[in-house]
Design a protein around this motif. Structure first.
Motif, PDB file in Angstrom:
ATOM      1  N   GLN A 117       0.836  -1.210   0.000  1.00 36.68           N
ATOM      2  CA  GLN A 117       0.000   0.000   0.000  1.00 36.68           C
ATOM      3  C   GLN A 117       0.870   1.259   0.000  1.00 36.68           C
ATOM      4  OE1 GLN A 117      -3.356   0.434   2.551  1.00 36.68           O
ATOM      5  NE2 GLN A 117      -3.900  -1.722   2.500  1.00 36.68           N
ATOM      6  N   CYS A 118       2.011   1.171   0.702  1.00 39.07           N
ATOM      7  CA  CYS A 118       2.896   2.340   0.762  1.00 39.07           C
ATOM      8  C   CYS A 118       3.643   2.539  -0.550  1.00 39.07           C
ATOM      9  CB  CYS A 118       3.887   2.186   1.924  1.00 39.07           C
ATOM     10  SG  CYS A 118       3.070   2.364   3.520  1.00 39.07           S
ATOM     11  N   THR A 119       4.057   1.441  -1.170  1.00 41.09           N
ATOM     12  CA  THR A 119       4.882   1.591  -2.376  1.00 41.09           C
ATOM     13  C   THR A 119       4.045   1.678  -3.651  1.00 41.09           C
ATOM     14  OG1 THR A 119       5.115  -0.815  -2.492  1.00 41.09           O
ATOM     15  CG2 THR A 119       6.865   0.393  -1.361  1.00 41.09           C
ATOM     16  N   GLY A 120       2.756   1.383  -3.549  1.00 43.03           N
ATOM     17  CA  GLY A 120       1.904   1.428  -4.744  1.00 43.03           C
ATOM     18  C   GLY A 120       1.129   2.738  -4.874  1.00 43.03           C
ATOM     19  N   GLY A 121       1.390   3.691  -3.965  1.00 45.54           N
ATOM     20  CA  GLY A 121       0.761   5.008  -4.108  1.00 45.54           C
ATOM     21  C   GLY A 121      -0.498   5.187  -3.280  1.00 45.54           C
ATOM     22  N   SER A 122      -0.935   4.138  -2.594  1.00 46.93           N
ATOM     23  CA  SER A 122      -2.175   4.269  -1.831  1.00 46.93           C
ATOM     24  C   SER A 122      -1.965   5.096  -0.564  1.00 46.93           C
ATOM     25  CB  SER A 122      -2.713   2.875  -1.481  1.00 46.93           C
ATOM     26  OG  SER A 122      -3.896   2.990  -0.735  1.00 46.93           O
ATOM     27  N   ALA A 123      -0.914   4.785   0.188  1.00 45.72           N
ATOM     28  CA  ALA A 123      -0.733   5.462   1.487  1.00 45.72           C
ATOM     29  C   ALA A 123      -0.503   6.963   1.326  1.00 45.72           C
ATOM     30  CB  ALA A 123       0.426   4.819   2.249  1.00 45.72           C
ATOM     31  N   SER A 124       0.265   7.333   0.310  1.00 49.10           N
ATOM     32  CA  SER A 124       0.568   8.770   0.169  1.00 49.10           C
ATOM     33  C   SER A 124      -0.667   9.576  -0.211  1.00 49.10           C
ATOM     34  CB  SER A 124       1.680   8.985  -0.869  1.00 49.10           C
ATOM     35  OG  SER A 124       1.204   8.671  -2.166  1.00 49.10           O
ATOM     36  N   THR A 125      -1.685   8.892  -0.720  1.00 48.79           N
ATOM     37  CA  THR A 125      -2.881   9.606  -1.176  1.00 48.79           C
ATOM     38  C   THR A 125      -4.104   9.313  -0.296  1.00 48.79           C
ATOM     39  OG1 THR A 125      -3.257   7.796  -2.745  1.00 48.79           O
ATOM     40  CG2 THR A 125      -2.147   9.749  -3.591  1.00 48.79           C
ATOM     41  N   ASP A 185      -3.447  17.108   6.585  1.00 49.79           N
ATOM     42  CA  ASP A 185      -2.576  17.500   7.691  1.00 49.79           C
ATOM     43  C   ASP A 185      -2.228  16.316   8.598  1.00 49.79           C
ATOM     44  OD1 ASP A 185      -5.124  17.162   8.475  1.00 49.79           O
ATOM     45  OD2 ASP A 185      -5.346  19.078   9.524  1.00 49.79           O
ATOM     46  N   GLY A 186      -2.523  15.089   8.141  1.00 49.14           N
ATOM     47  CA  GLY A 186      -2.215  13.917   8.976  1.00 49.14           C
ATOM     48  C   GLY A 186      -1.205  13.019   8.302  1.00 49.14           C
ATOM     49  N   LEU A 187      -0.911  11.905   8.971  1.00 47.06           N
ATOM     50  CA  LEU A 187       0.023  10.908   8.431  1.00 47.06           C
ATOM     51  C   LEU A 187      -0.547  10.254   7.179  1.00 47.06           C
ATOM     52  CD1 LEU A 187       0.947   8.709  11.542  1.00 47.06           C
ATOM     53  CD2 LEU A 187       2.463  10.258  10.311  1.00 47.06           C
ATOM     54  N   PRO A 188       0.323   9.720   6.316  1.00 49.05           N
ATOM     55  CA  PRO A 188      -0.196   8.827   5.267  1.00 49.05           C
ATOM     56  C   PRO A 188      -0.920   7.678   5.963  1.00 49.05           C
ATOM     57  CG  PRO A 188       2.170   9.230   4.987  1.00 49.05           C
ATOM     58  CD  PRO A 188       1.784   9.838   6.299  1.00 49.05           C
ATOM     59  N   LEU A 189      -1.973   7.177   5.360  1.00 52.56           N
ATOM     60  CA  LEU A 189      -2.738   6.098   6.004  1.00 52.56           C
ATOM     61  C   LEU A 189      -2.808   4.868   5.122  1.00 52.56           C
ATOM     62  CD1 LEU A 189      -5.973   7.633   7.604  1.00 52.56           C
ATOM     63  CD2 LEU A 189      -3.903   6.866   8.748  1.00 52.56           C
ATOM     64  N   VAL A 190      -2.791   3.700   5.781  1.00 56.35           N
ATOM     65  CA  VAL A 190      -3.105   2.478   5.038  1.00 56.35           C
ATOM     66  C   VAL A 190      -4.611   2.281   5.106  1.00 56.35           C
ATOM     67  CG1 VAL A 190      -0.872   1.376   5.361  1.00 56.35           C
ATOM     68  CG2 VAL A 190      -2.674   0.992   7.047  1.00 56.35           C
ATOM     69  N   THR A 191      -5.157   1.624   4.095  1.00 56.26           N
ATOM     70  CA  THR A 191      -6.598   1.377   4.124  1.00 56.26           C
ATOM     71  C   THR A 191      -6.870  -0.034   4.642  1.00 56.26           C
ATOM     72  OG1 THR A 191      -8.358   0.727   2.617  1.00 56.26           O
ATOM     73  CG2 THR A 191      -6.315   1.286   1.619  1.00 56.26           C
ATOM     74  N   ALA A 192      -8.050  -0.176   5.252  1.00 60.11           N
ATOM     75  CA  ALA A 192      -8.404  -1.490   5.800  1.00 60.11           C
ATOM     76  C   ALA A 192      -8.636  -2.499   4.682  1.00 60.11           C
ATOM     77  CB  ALA A 192      -9.666  -1.367   6.651  1.00 60.11           C
ATOM     78  N   ALA A 193      -9.103  -2.030   3.544  1.00 61.49           N
ATOM     79  CA  ALA A 193      -9.324  -2.940   2.415  1.00 61.49           C
ATOM     80  C   ALA A 193      -7.965  -3.497   2.000  1.00 61.49           C
ATOM     81  CB  ALA A 193      -9.966  -2.184   1.262  1.00 61.49           C
ATOM     82  N   GLN A 194      -7.870  -4.811   1.873  1.00 57.54           N
ATOM     83  CA  GLN A 194      -6.570  -5.436   1.641  1.00 57.54           C
ATOM     84  C   GLN A 194      -6.251  -5.437   0.145  1.00 57.54           C
ATOM     85  OE1 GLN A 194      -4.875  -7.220   4.828  1.00 57.54           O
ATOM     86  NE2 GLN A 194      -5.848  -5.234   5.081  1.00 57.54           N
ATOM     87  N   ILE A 195      -6.017  -4.223  -0.337  1.00 54.05           N
ATOM     88  CA  ILE A 195      -5.806  -4.080  -1.774  1.00 54.05           C
ATOM     89  C   ILE A 195      -4.475  -4.681  -2.220  1.00 54.05           C
ATOM     90  CG2 ILE A 195      -7.341  -2.098  -2.028  1.00 54.05           C
ATOM     91  CD1 ILE A 195      -4.920  -0.272  -1.810  1.00 54.05           C
ATOM     92  N   PHE A 228      -5.084   0.049  -8.669  1.00 50.42           N
ATOM     93  CA  PHE A 228      -6.226   0.566  -7.916  1.00 50.42           C
ATOM     94  C   PHE A 228      -6.121   2.079  -7.692  1.00 50.42           C
ATOM     95  CE2 PHE A 228      -6.649  -3.875  -5.973  1.00 50.42           C
ATOM     96  CZ  PHE A 228      -7.786  -4.180  -6.705  1.00 50.42           C
ATOM     97  N   CYS A 229      -4.900   2.600  -7.764  1.00 53.16           N
ATOM     98  CA  CYS A 229      -4.691   4.036  -7.536  1.00 53.16           C
ATOM     99  C   CYS A 229      -4.548   4.806  -8.848  1.00 53.16           C
ATOM    100  CB  CYS A 229      -3.446   4.253  -6.683  1.00 53.16           C
ATOM    101  SG  CYS A 229      -3.651   3.674  -5.005  1.00 53.16           S
ATOM    102  N   ARG A 230      -5.022   4.214  -9.909  1.00 56.48           N
ATOM    103  CA  ARG A 230      -4.932   4.821 -11.241  1.00 56.48           C
ATOM    104  C   ARG A 230      -5.417   6.274 -11.227  1.00 56.48           C
ATOM    105  NH1 ARG A 230      -4.839   2.402 -16.369  1.00 56.48           N
ATOM    106  NH2 ARG A 230      -4.331   0.514 -15.222  1.00 56.48           N
ATOM    107  N   VAL A 231      -6.510   6.548 -10.523  1.00 53.88           N
ATOM    108  CA  VAL A 231      -7.063   7.916 -10.552  1.00 53.88           C
ATOM    109  C   VAL A 231      -6.109   8.913  -9.891  1.00 53.88           C
ATOM    110  CG1 VAL A 231      -9.477   7.176 -10.652  1.00 53.88           C
ATOM    111  CG2 VAL A 231      -8.416   7.604  -8.416  1.00 53.88           C
TER     112      VAL A 231
END
Ligand code: COA
Length: 425
Positions: free
Chosen positions: A143-151, A156-166, A206-209
């Motif tokens: 999630q961090c290396t595929g662009g999900s966490a940074s977006t 104003d908060g930390l990058p977040l991981v999502t609960a969905a196990q993408i 999944f982070c195409r957009v």
């Protein structure tokens, strides 16, 4: 009624989550999935996050339905021979070991092809070829290396991981598509092939957009992000957008009645352009239909905070289900934030087989998520996961056609460990 993948035999050499989700899907489409596990412990998830002593965990049982389990020490010469025999008679081999592990076991792609040129070898790895290809990877790393966490998260908060196990389930899903595509191509060419799905790639897909937005940013601010309306400048990378939705349909998560005590008393509300007039009427701002500050999607973008504050005053006067009913009646897209407890109580999900209650010989009843992909000519019932090595003898005898003496010899060699005897179920 049939089974979509009837006759397809899968050598399931997967563990943890990404690989097992893929092979579970194949099993739900009717493939015969033979899970190869190390004697003694098996898939590490059997013992992880255990909620019932000495019983397979929910982590394992919810990822390994409809499979058969054979225990095999593939580093034992006899065990290796059995694996070779399985490679010869399977259509697909799926693995998600750390990079190089399969080669170290003696199963290079060349060797596998030698054994069975029609086999499809499908692998999950953390990364594709490149600087990180040798790394071990788990869900959140992807999630961090595929662009999900940074977006994901708030500006104003930390990058977040999502609960969905993408990273895990998402990659498993991608891999399953690769496998059935390769099976289809094999019907034309007669040849197997390698299918690789890197977890970083699946997450990025999944982070195409967000990659779309990265490029749009070169041409100006992202006007549908709340920070635009708040007059905050954009940097040179896609920011976290909280709960803003993209496209031309701004949306937010809004409080509903009871939010002070219920952490899930919220609704997602989308201000879809074609129903703007109905939104204005329902929230009691009919003049916004013609007011130049609100009348068009473009005019509304700088006022989104104000607009959603007004809509929220309306949603807070209703429970999320009342709001859903009213808004749905007006064709205004919205969705209540449902807790896992609420979802588990939704009878309609049981009726479609999306939720299934199963019985298990050592842990009793448990709930699992069934096949989310519904085919009209695939009537595979969701079945419980196998016990460790439950089908070892059955597979040696029925699938590989070994005699009683041969099976005894394999057992004596230590290649399959202790075999499981089930009390009559
Ligand atoms: N008999 C004998 N040995 C077996 C075996 C069997 N039946 N099954 C596995 N092994 C061995 C492997 O050969 C490997 O041995 P080696 O390191 O000596 O070559 C060893 O078990 C461990 O495999 P590995 O995959 O390295 O497990 P790990 O627990 O160290 O790492 C992951 C776990 C998930 C990090 C790693 O497998 C990985 O990066 N996989 C690819 C990405 C992935 O799928 N990640 C998501 C997991 S949800």
């Amino acid at each position: 009624m049939g089974k979509a993948l009837d006759g397809v035999r899968v050598l399931d050499f997967t563990h943890v989550q990404s690989g097992p989700t893929c092979t579970q899907l194949l099993a739900w489409f009717g493939a015969d999935v033979i899970k190869v596990e190390r004697p003694g412990e098996g898939d590490v998830t059997r013992g992880q996050l255990r909620d019932v002593p000495n019983a397979d965990s929910l982590y394992f049982t919810m990822l390994n339905s409809n499979k058969r389990s054979i225990t095999l020490d593939t580093k034992n010469p006899e065990g290796k021979k059995v694996l070779e025999e399985l490679v010869k008679i399977c259509d697909v081999m799926v693995e998600n070991f750390a990079p190089g592990a399969l080669d170290r076991m003696g199963f290079t792609w060349e060797r596998i092809q030698e054994l069975n040129p029609r086999i499809i070898l499908a692998s999950v790895k953390g990364f594709g070829p490149g600087p990180f290809e040798d790394c071990k990877v788990y869900e959140n790393v992807a999630q961090c290396t595929g662009g999900s966490a940074s977006t994901t998260g708030f500006r104003d908060g930390l990058p977040l991981v999502t609960a969905a196990q993408i990273g895990d389930s998402g990659t498993g899903l991608h891999l399953a598509l690769g496998i059935v595509t390769a099976l289809y191509q094999r019907t034309l060419t007669g040849r197997g092939q390698k299918v690789l799905c890197a977890m970083q790639d699946a997450v990025l897909n999944f982070c195409r957009v967000k990659m779309r937005d990265q490029q749009r940013l070169d041409r100006g601010p992202l006007r549908e992000y709340s920070q635009f309306g708040e007059g905050l400048p954009f940097g040179d990378t896609v920011p976290r957008a909280g709960n803003d939705s993209g496209g031309g349909q701004p949306g937010r998560i809004l409080k509903c009645k009871g939010w002070e005590t219920d952490p899930n008393a919220y609704i997602y509300f989308i201000t879809q352009a074609p129903v703007w007039a109905k939104i204005c009427d329902v929230i009691g701002e009919p003049e916004w239909k013609t007011d130049p500050n609100y009348a068009t999607p473009a005019a509304r973008l700088p006022h989104l905070n104000e607009i959603f504050t007004r809509i929220e005053a309306w949603t807070m006067a209703h429970t999320k289900f009342e709001a859903m009913e009213i808004l749905n009646g007006l064709d205004i897209p919205c969705g209540p934030v449902l807790s896992m407890k609420e979802i588990a109580a939704d009878e309609s999900l049981y009726a479609t087989g999306t939720l299934v209650e199963l019985d298990h010989p050592t842990r009793g009843k448990y709930l699992t998520v069934g096949n989310p992909i519904k085919l009209s000519d695939n009537d595979v019932e969701v079945e419980r996961s196998p016990l460790l090595g439950e089908h070892t003898e059955e597979i040696l005898a029925e699938v590989l056609g070994l005699s009683g003496d041969e099976i005894e010899r394999i057992k004596t060699s230590g290649a399959v460990g202790e075999t499981v005897r089930l009390a009559a179920e």
